[in-house]
Design a protein around this motif. Structure first.
Motif, PDB file in Angstrom:
ATOM      1  N   LEU A 186       0.824  -1.208   0.000  1.00  0.00           N
ATOM      2  CA  LEU A 186       0.000   0.000   0.000  1.00  0.00           C
ATOM      3  C   LEU A 186       0.854   1.253   0.000  1.00  0.00           C
ATOM      4  CD1 LEU A 186      -2.628  -1.134   2.662  1.00  0.00           C
ATOM      5  CD2 LEU A 186      -2.978  -1.016   0.181  1.00  0.00           C
ATOM      6  N   ASP A 187       1.905   1.236   0.806  1.00  0.00           N
ATOM      7  CA  ASP A 187       2.802   2.383   0.903  1.00  0.00           C
ATOM      8  C   ASP A 187       3.471   2.660  -0.441  1.00  0.00           C
ATOM      9  OD1 ASP A 187       4.303   4.355   2.643  1.00  0.00           O
ATOM     10  OD2 ASP A 187       5.982   3.165   1.877  1.00  0.00           O
ATOM     11  N   LYS A 188       3.863   1.587  -1.147  1.00  0.00           N
ATOM     12  CA  LYS A 188       4.512   1.755  -2.446  1.00  0.00           C
ATOM     13  C   LYS A 188       3.561   2.396  -3.447  1.00  0.00           C
ATOM     14  CE  LYS A 188       8.057   0.409  -3.041  1.00  0.00           C
ATOM     15  NZ  LYS A 188       9.344   1.108  -2.832  1.00  0.00           N
ATOM     16  N   PHE A 189       2.294   1.962  -3.480  1.00  0.00           N
ATOM     17  CA  PHE A 189       1.341   2.536  -4.420  1.00  0.00           C
ATOM     18  C   PHE A 189       1.060   4.008  -4.094  1.00  0.00           C
ATOM     19  CE2 PHE A 189      -3.008   3.654  -5.614  1.00  0.00           C
ATOM     20  CZ  PHE A 189      -2.948   3.448  -6.983  1.00  0.00           C
ATOM     21  N   MET A 190       0.893   4.310  -2.814  1.00  0.00           N
ATOM     22  CA  MET A 190       0.624   5.692  -2.439  1.00  0.00           C
ATOM     23  C   MET A 190       1.800   6.607  -2.767  1.00  0.00           C
ATOM     24  SD  MET A 190      -1.131   5.163   1.299  1.00  0.00           S
ATOM     25  CE  MET A 190      -2.634   4.204   1.536  1.00  0.00           C
ATOM     26  N   ASN A 224       6.020  13.526   2.267  1.00  0.00           N
ATOM     27  CA  ASN A 224       6.238  14.188   3.552  1.00  0.00           C
ATOM     28  C   ASN A 224       6.565  13.157   4.625  1.00  0.00           C
ATOM     29  OD1 ASN A 224       5.638  16.600   2.347  1.00  0.00           O
ATOM     30  ND2 ASN A 224       3.524  16.696   3.088  1.00  0.00           N
ATOM     31  N   SER A 225       7.483  13.525   5.508  1.00  0.00           N
ATOM     32  CA  SER A 225       7.825  12.614   6.609  1.00  0.00           C
ATOM     33  C   SER A 225       6.787  12.656   7.724  1.00  0.00           C
ATOM     34  CB  SER A 225       9.206  12.970   7.175  1.00  0.00           C
ATOM     35  OG  SER A 225       9.212  14.291   7.682  1.00  0.00           O
ATOM     36  N   ASP A 226       5.907  13.706   7.717  1.00  0.00           N
ATOM     37  CA  ASP A 226       4.840  13.764   8.719  1.00  0.00           C
ATOM     38  C   ASP A 226       3.933  12.546   8.573  1.00  0.00           C
ATOM     39  OD1 ASP A 226       5.907  16.136   9.428  1.00  0.00           O
ATOM     40  OD2 ASP A 226       4.290  17.395   8.667  1.00  0.00           O
ATOM     41  N   GLN A 227       3.544  11.965   9.689  1.00  0.00           N
ATOM     42  CA  GLN A 227       2.645  10.813   9.727  1.00  0.00           C
ATOM     43  C   GLN A 227       3.222   9.607   8.965  1.00  0.00           C
ATOM     44  OE1 GLN A 227      -1.643  11.706   9.609  1.00  0.00           O
ATOM     45  NE2 GLN A 227      -1.108  13.727   8.761  1.00  0.00           N
ATOM     46  N   LYS A 228       4.547   9.543   8.886  1.00  0.00           N
ATOM     47  CA  LYS A 228       5.189   8.490   8.092  1.00  0.00           C
ATOM     48  C   LYS A 228       4.775   7.092   8.537  1.00  0.00           C
ATOM     49  CE  LYS A 228       9.771   6.833   6.700  1.00  0.00           C
ATOM     50  NZ  LYS A 228      11.236   7.065   6.781  1.00  0.00           N
ATOM     51  N   HIS A 229       4.640   6.893   9.861  1.00  0.00           N
ATOM     52  CA  HIS A 229       4.365   5.555  10.379  1.00  0.00           C
ATOM     53  C   HIS A 229       2.917   5.368  10.815  1.00  0.00           C
ATOM     54  CE1 HIS A 229       8.645   4.905  10.243  1.00  0.00           C
ATOM     55  NE2 HIS A 229       8.883   5.908  11.078  1.00  0.00           N
ATOM     56  N   ILE A 275      -3.664  11.311   5.255  1.00  0.00           N
ATOM     57  CA  ILE A 275      -2.638  10.258   5.142  1.00  0.00           C
ATOM     58  C   ILE A 275      -2.224  10.068   3.689  1.00  0.00           C
ATOM     59  CG2 ILE A 275      -2.263   7.775   5.378  1.00  0.00           C
ATOM     60  CD1 ILE A 275      -3.994   7.869   7.912  1.00  0.00           C
ATOM     61  N   LEU A 276      -3.192  10.005   2.769  1.00  0.00           N
ATOM     62  CA  LEU A 276      -2.893   9.780   1.355  1.00  0.00           C
ATOM     63  C   LEU A 276      -2.080  10.935   0.768  1.00  0.00           C
ATOM     64  CD1 LEU A 276      -6.364   8.357   0.209  1.00  0.00           C
ATOM     65  CD2 LEU A 276      -4.217   7.095   0.446  1.00  0.00           C
ATOM     66  N   VAL A 277      -2.465  12.183   1.099  1.00  0.00           N
ATOM     67  CA  VAL A 277      -1.751  13.350   0.565  1.00  0.00           C
ATOM     68  C   VAL A 277      -0.309  13.374   1.050  1.00  0.00           C
ATOM     69  CG1 VAL A 277      -1.600  15.869   0.661  1.00  0.00           C
ATOM     70  CG2 VAL A 277      -3.796  14.759   0.203  1.00  0.00           C
ATOM     71  N   ASN A 278      -0.085  13.115   2.331  1.00  0.00           N
ATOM     72  CA  ASN A 278       1.281  13.125   2.866  1.00  0.00           C
ATOM     73  C   ASN A 278       2.137  12.040   2.222  1.00  0.00           C
ATOM     74  OD1 ASN A 278       1.271  15.308   4.673  1.00  0.00           O
ATOM     75  ND2 ASN A 278       0.154  14.117   6.202  1.00  0.00           N
ATOM     76  N   LYS A 279       1.542  10.885   1.972  1.00  0.00           N
ATOM     77  CA  LYS A 279       2.286   9.810   1.312  1.00  0.00           C
ATOM     78  C   LYS A 279       2.677  10.210  -0.104  1.00  0.00           C
ATOM     79  CE  LYS A 279       2.533   6.383   4.276  1.00  0.00           C
ATOM     80  NZ  LYS A 279       3.831   5.811   4.707  1.00  0.00           N
ATOM     81  N   ARG A 280       1.730  10.772  -0.850  1.00  0.00           N
ATOM     82  CA  ARG A 280       1.995  11.124  -2.241  1.00  0.00           C
ATOM     83  C   ARG A 280       3.014  12.254  -2.372  1.00  0.00           C
ATOM     84  NH1 ARG A 280      -4.418  10.787  -3.685  1.00  0.00           N
ATOM     85  NH2 ARG A 280      -4.530   8.506  -3.874  1.00  0.00           N
ATOM     86  N   LYS A 281       3.031  13.150  -1.397  1.00  0.00           N
ATOM     87  CA  LYS A 281       3.977  14.270  -1.452  1.00  0.00           C
ATOM     88  C   LYS A 281       5.332  13.925  -0.843  1.00  0.00           C
ATOM     89  CE  LYS A 281       0.738  18.125  -1.715  1.00  0.00           C
ATOM     90  NZ  LYS A 281       0.335  19.413  -1.127  1.00  0.00           N
TER      91      LYS A 281
END
Length: 952
Positions: free
Chosen positions: A651-655, A864-869, A856-862
């Protein structure tokens, strides 16, 4: 204008010299063929040609003693050095070799330039004394200064002893042969007392050569013909005419034939093309060659200013060219032989260093993939080698036993030879290399014609070294033997066959001496390539060399300047290319010769027309952003992936990057499998997980052999203290397992540092748990699970009409490093080697973000290290709830880098309770899978993400 060789023939004929009593001495072998043709064309019938010989061959043939090769001379000088070393008890060949070759070169020049050795060595010693002189007369010289002065004191005795030793053995050096011949000129008339000598085409001459010519001229038996032009001959500061002016001065004449006036009066077209890429110069030359007729090609020269560009120009020769003669030859050091010899010596260095015959895996892989070996192996043998390579990677083997590599009779024989330690027996090493040459020459197929030619040329060079080494080779280290061995073959070349008189001629500058061409393509005319930056290795200071008439860098520059300007005499057209690509310091600068033609020659001769152009190799490929449409086949493959199970990493890879997800999971492009020589961070993490699992395992619920449950027990501070003592043994076992029980791989170096780091990280975890228990003595700690796999299924609504049914099941899974219960609260802990702070585990959203799942989705796509885990911890909470029915929000990250603050637990906002986690996670999961299957959005690279190996 007449070619220089035609003028030589006309001169000999005009003087009425009898060909039977004429010896024409020339500077190069190449000039002999052109001169012989000139004699034939002058008479238009077969004649008995005068003797034509190079000056080196002429003097060596006239010498009463054979000239000794450089390696044998080095051994002779070493024997003298051993008797009287510079430093007491330091008389090894290795310490001598560093400066012995330089000293021999200086001795040779002293003789060739007929320098008085006593005076030179005295002056040299005086200079070094002045350098070590001190105003404080009471200060004593240091040991180093005394040894330094002793070296200069010994140069004269070394020179004299070498001269006496060679005289006793009735051999000589090339420089001594020149000096002796100049002092005993009567040897020149032993075969023919009526002979006349014609010296043609010489430029830079040594004192002995000038002395010879002068004596013959005074006797009326010498004729000196030079190829010069008034433009640089009459200019007292032009470097191209430096040596001709000096020669005339020494002979006490104003001029010599032939000093003509072409450069100031001729018409000439010169095109200068600057090329943005180094190799694109070959494309320019190739396209120009296509325009020439067969007759024009016969008058054309490709001059390689940089002989390293030979292979490039050969690839771009037009197919229409029927004949091309290449005089440069392919240097063996530019072929696959270089890596072959490097491999042979690297193996011996490895055997010597380790004291055993085990084979380093990289050396074996290079051996198995070398062109020589690939040309020998059958298809079946290649497949067996591939299987060995797979086992090397799977078992992480660093060193191999030779017996495992004997896959066939031929491979066994090659292995026996190349993997055999020489044990300091260098003659044995040469014999083994010769046996390898014989086997390769015998077994290489006919299609490997180039490799066979390389091996045969190499074999002949090793025979020469064997003969030298078998006579008086001293003891030496492997490094010194390698240096000698490489010096013996590296300058050898493979000759290209061609007609030296017809067709296109491809030459280096030195091969053009005495030759003329109407059309020239000068290829690679950059500063540093022409004139070359030839450093002079010498122990004699440059000012002293200049005083005694020995060559300095200025003389070297004058030598090449004349060679280049002389080619302009007959040329009507000239194409010059140079590269503006900066591959090294100064490499992008055009040669000084280009500047001189533009600023000097073209200024005084308006008939020389110069055109400039710029060329860059065009990129015809259209650069497009990779976009993978979601066709039926791709969508079906995505469903197949989803049914196989979904994890956080997927999931992380796709995001993060949909295209990276496509390559990694849809196409299953994994990372390259390789042997880990230095433990990678992922492997180090695996080892730490393994050790922690083994330490905590006795404290969790387990079952005995009969299936009876054994309840886990509370962990105390004392238990954790006992665990610490077990850490070194468990970490050691983990490393042994990873390196296939090869302890040498991690006892030293980077891996040993990683070993110590692993121990410390495990200790930090245990000490942190001890500290928490100490702070909370009333609270109990239970271990509920280690490396526990949790999974569940989720129903996803399908909008795809091609999929039967309205829903399909997706299996979500994850492995929890540690599940425990502290003070009655269930906790899920994930170990990480990276740094972690509270921001990375805090669920939050900005005012512009609609909900938490979109945050969560926006931070992953950009990226960003915020909310990484956050997403990973939510998945753990969800899986634990689905597996046990227990809701917990105590999921956290234990960071090995921030131990004192660990664990970092998931922090939920005030408007989200732990009871909301299942619905939140399901919404995120369903939205992500829906995006995966959305045919309107192809797989493209996320511009805010890092490029992976396949996206790039």
């Amino acid at each position: 204008m007449k070619a220089f060789v035609d003028r030589i023939v006309a001169y000999v004929d005009e003087r009425g010299l009898n060909y039977q009593h004429v010896c024409v001495v020339v500077p190069s072998e190449r000039m002999i063929a052109y001169l012989q043709r000139a004699f034939y064309e002058f008479h238009r019938k077969p004649i008995l040609s005068p003797k034509i010989v190079t000056i080196d061959r002429w003097i060596q043939d006239a010498s009463p003693f054979p000239v000794l090769d450089k390696t044998s001379l080095l051994f002779e000088l070493y024997e003298i050095f051993r008797v009287d070393p510079v430093e007491i008890d330091v008389d090894t060949f290795d310490s001598f070799m560093t400066w012995g070759q330089t000293l021999l070169s200086d001795f040779d020049e002293i003789d060739r330039y007929m320098v008085a050795p006593n005076q030179l060595f005295k002056n040299l010693r005086d200079i070094r004394e002045i350098e070590n002189w001190s105003f404080n007369s009471t200060e004593e010289l240091s040991k180093g200064q005394i040894q330094f002065m002793a070296f200069w004191d010994k140069l004269k005795p070394y020179y004299q002893a070498l001269e006496a030793r060679l005289k006793e053995k009735k051999v000589t050096t090339k420089g001594k042969a020149y000096r002796d011949f100049a002092n005993q000129i009567e040897h020149a008339f032993e075969e023919d007392k009526d002979v006349h000598f014609v010296f043609a085409g010489f430029n830079a001459l040594s004192e002995s050569e000038i002395s010879l010519m002068r004596q013959f001229v005074i006797m009326g038996r010498g004729h000196i013909l030079m190829d010069s032009d008034e433009f640089y001959f009459n200019d007292p500061i032009h470097e191209a005419g430096q040596f001709q002016r000096e020669l005339c001065k020494r002979l006490e004449v104003r001029s010599l034939p032939f000093v003509e006036n072409h450069l100031l009066t001729k018409e000439m077209e010169i095109r200068i093309v600057e090329c943005a890429q180094f190799t694109s110069q070959a494309q320019v030359v190739g396209s120009e060659l296509k325009k020439l007729t067969r007759e024009q090609l016969n008058e054309t020269l490709i001059l390689l200013a940089d002989e390293g560009l030979l292979s490039s120009i050969l690839k771009h020769l037009p197919a229409e060219i029927e004949q091309a003669n290449i005089t440069v030859g392919l240097p063996l050091r530019q072929t696959s032989l270089r890596s072959w010899v490097d491999l042979i010596f690297r193996l011996q260095e490895s055997f010597t260093r380790r004291g055993n015959s085990s084979i380093y895996y990289r050396d074996f892989i290079q051996f198995a993939h070398h062109p020589f070996i690939l040309g020998v192996l059958s298809a079946a043998e290649k497949r067996e080698i591939q299987e060995i390579e797979s086992r090397i990677i799977n078992h992480n083997w660093h060193f191999l036993d030779r017996k495992k590599l004997d896959l066939s009779e031929r491979l066994s024989e090659l292995n026996r030879l190349i993997f055999e330690p020489w044990k300091q027996d260098w003659l044995q090493g040469i014999r083994i290399i010769q046996q390898l040459n014989e086997k390769l020459d015998l077994w290489l197929e006919e299609k490997n014609e180039l490799e066979r030619a390389i091996i045969r040329r190499f074999a002949s060079a090793t025979v020469v070294l064997q003969n030298i080494m078998s006579q008086n080779a001293p003891k030496m280290s492997l490094g010194s033997f390698r240096s000698l061995f490489n010096g013996n073959w590296s300058n050898e070349t493979i000759a290209y066959f061609g007609n030296p008189l017809e067709g296109l001629q491809i030459m280096g500058l030195l091969e053009t001496r005495g030759l003329d061409f109407k059309r020239m393509f000068v290829f690679g005319l950059n500063e540093g390539a022409m004139p070359p930056q030839n450093m002079i290795n010498t122990v004699i200071p440059m000012d002293l060399r200049s005083f005694f008439g020995l060559p300095t860098p200025r003389e070297k520059q004058g030598l090449f300047a004349h060679h280049f300007y002389r080619l302009l005499h007959a040329a009507d057209e000239m194409l010059i290319t140079y590269s503006s690509a900066s591959e090294s310091v100064g490499s992008s600068e055009p040669s000084r010769y280009i500047q001189q033609i533009q600023l000097e020659l073209a200024q005084v001769n308006p008939g020389i027309r110069i055109q400039k152009a710029f060329y860059t190799a065009g990129n015809q490929e259209k650069i497009e952003t990779t976009s993978i449409p979601k066709t039926d086949e791709v969508v079906n493959r995505i469903y197949e992936v989803l049914r196989g199970g979904v994890s956080f990493s997927m999931l992380d890879k796709f995001m993060t990057c949909p295209l990276d997800f496509y390559y990694r999971y849809v196409l299953r492009f994994g990372e390259e499998n390789k042997v880990e020589e230095d433990i990678e961070s992922s492997t180090l993490g695996t080892i730490i997980h393994y050790v922690l699992e083994n330490l905590f395992a006795p404290f969790i619920d387990r079952y005995d052999e009969e299936g009876r449950k054994i309840s886990g027990k509370v962990i105390t501070e004392e238990d954790l203290a006992k665990m610490e003592k077990k850490i070194p043994l468990l970490v050691s076992k983990s490393f042994e397992k990873h390196f296939s029980e090869d302890q040498n791989s991690w006892q030293t170096g980077t891996n040993h540092i990683n070993f110590e780091v692993a121990k410390e990280m495990v200790q930090n975890v245990l000490r942190r748990d001890r500290a928490i228990l100490k702070e909370n003595p009333e609270k109990a700690l239970f271990i509920l699970g280690l490396e526990k796999k949790l999974e569940t299924t989720i129903s996803i609504d399908s909008e795809d009409q091609s999929i039967p049914g309205s829903t399909f099941e997706v299996r979500l899974s994850g492995i929890c490093d540690r599940i425990d219960q502290f003070d009655g609260v269930h906790r899920i802990i994930d170990y990480k080697s990276g740094s972690v702070n509270q921001e990375k585990v805090e669920l939050k959203k900005t005012a512009s973000q609609e909900n938490y799942e979109s945050a969560i989705l926006v931070n992953k796509r950009k990226g960003n290290s915020d909310q990484k885990h956050v997403l990973q911890l939510l998945i753990y909470c969800y899986l634990y709830y689905k597996s046990t029915g227990i809701l917990t929000d105590k999921a956290g990250i234990f960071s090995f880098r921030s131990v004192k603050e660990s664990p970092h637990f998931l922090k939920l906002p005030d408007d989200i309770q732990k009871e909301d986690i299942p619905d939140l996670l399901e919404r995120i999961l369903k939205q992500t899978i829906s995006d995966m299957l959305d045919r309107n959005h192809p797989f493209v690279h996320n511009k805010d993400s890092k490029y992976c190996a396949y996206c790039n």
